[in-house]
Design a protein around this motif. Structure first.
Motif, PDB file in Angstrom:
ATOM      1  N   SER A  57      -7.673   2.872  -1.927  1.00 29.59           N
ATOM      2  CA  SER A  57      -6.831   2.813  -3.129  1.00 29.59           C
ATOM      3  C   SER A  57      -7.659   2.415  -4.342  1.00 29.59           C
ATOM      4  N   ILE A  73       0.841  -1.201   0.000  1.00 26.95           N
ATOM      5  CA  ILE A  73       0.000   0.000   0.000  1.00 26.95           C
ATOM      6  C   ILE A  73       0.874   1.248   0.000  1.00 26.95           C
ATOM      7  N   SER A 120       2.425   1.808  -3.358  1.00 29.49           N
ATOM      8  CA  SER A 120       1.473   2.241  -4.388  1.00 29.49           C
ATOM      9  C   SER A 120       1.157   3.731  -4.278  1.00 29.49           C
ATOM     10  N   ARG A 121       1.431   4.324  -3.141  1.00 32.29           N
ATOM     11  CA  ARG A 121       1.143   5.741  -2.941  1.00 32.29           C
ATOM     12  C   ARG A 121       2.321   6.645  -3.278  1.00 32.29           C
TER      13      ARG A 121
END
Length: 106
Positions: A69, A22, A25-26
């Protein structure tokens, strides 16, 4: 069947990997990053046993972050679709006619 301590460690390891994914992905995309052709396929770990109760709050938080997300990606997909539709709506400048430029230096 794993012991309760081993079971906790296994689940903690899976949750750590999910949190790292996570976080990654940011991060903004890097121009020099290699494109490997998509997101790696997630494979369910082999038998983990029941999730320890003290990890459930963390797992629920991870689930919420994953849902956020997904929602953000769906919104980006909608915006990109609108942009593509706007581009396709603009007629070509010279549809099928003669060339707009002539090389006169030869």
């Amino acid at each position: 069947m794993p012991s309760s301590s081993e079971n906790w460690d296994n689940w903690a390891s899976v949750l750590n990997a999910m949190e790292e994914s996570i976080a990654a992905s940011r991060l903004p995309a890097r121009a020099d990053a290699e494109d490997y052709g998509g997101v790696p396929v997630w494979v369910m770990p082999s038998y983990l046993g029941p999730m320890p109760p003290d990890l459930r709050t963390r797992a629920n938080r991870i689930f919420s972050e994953q849902q956020e997300s997904i929602d953000a990606l769906e919104e980006r997909k909608r915006v990109t679709g609108r942009h593509l539709a706007a581009i396709e709506a603009v007629p070509p400048v010279n549809p099928g006619g003669p060339s707009a430029y002539l090389d006169v230096t030869s």
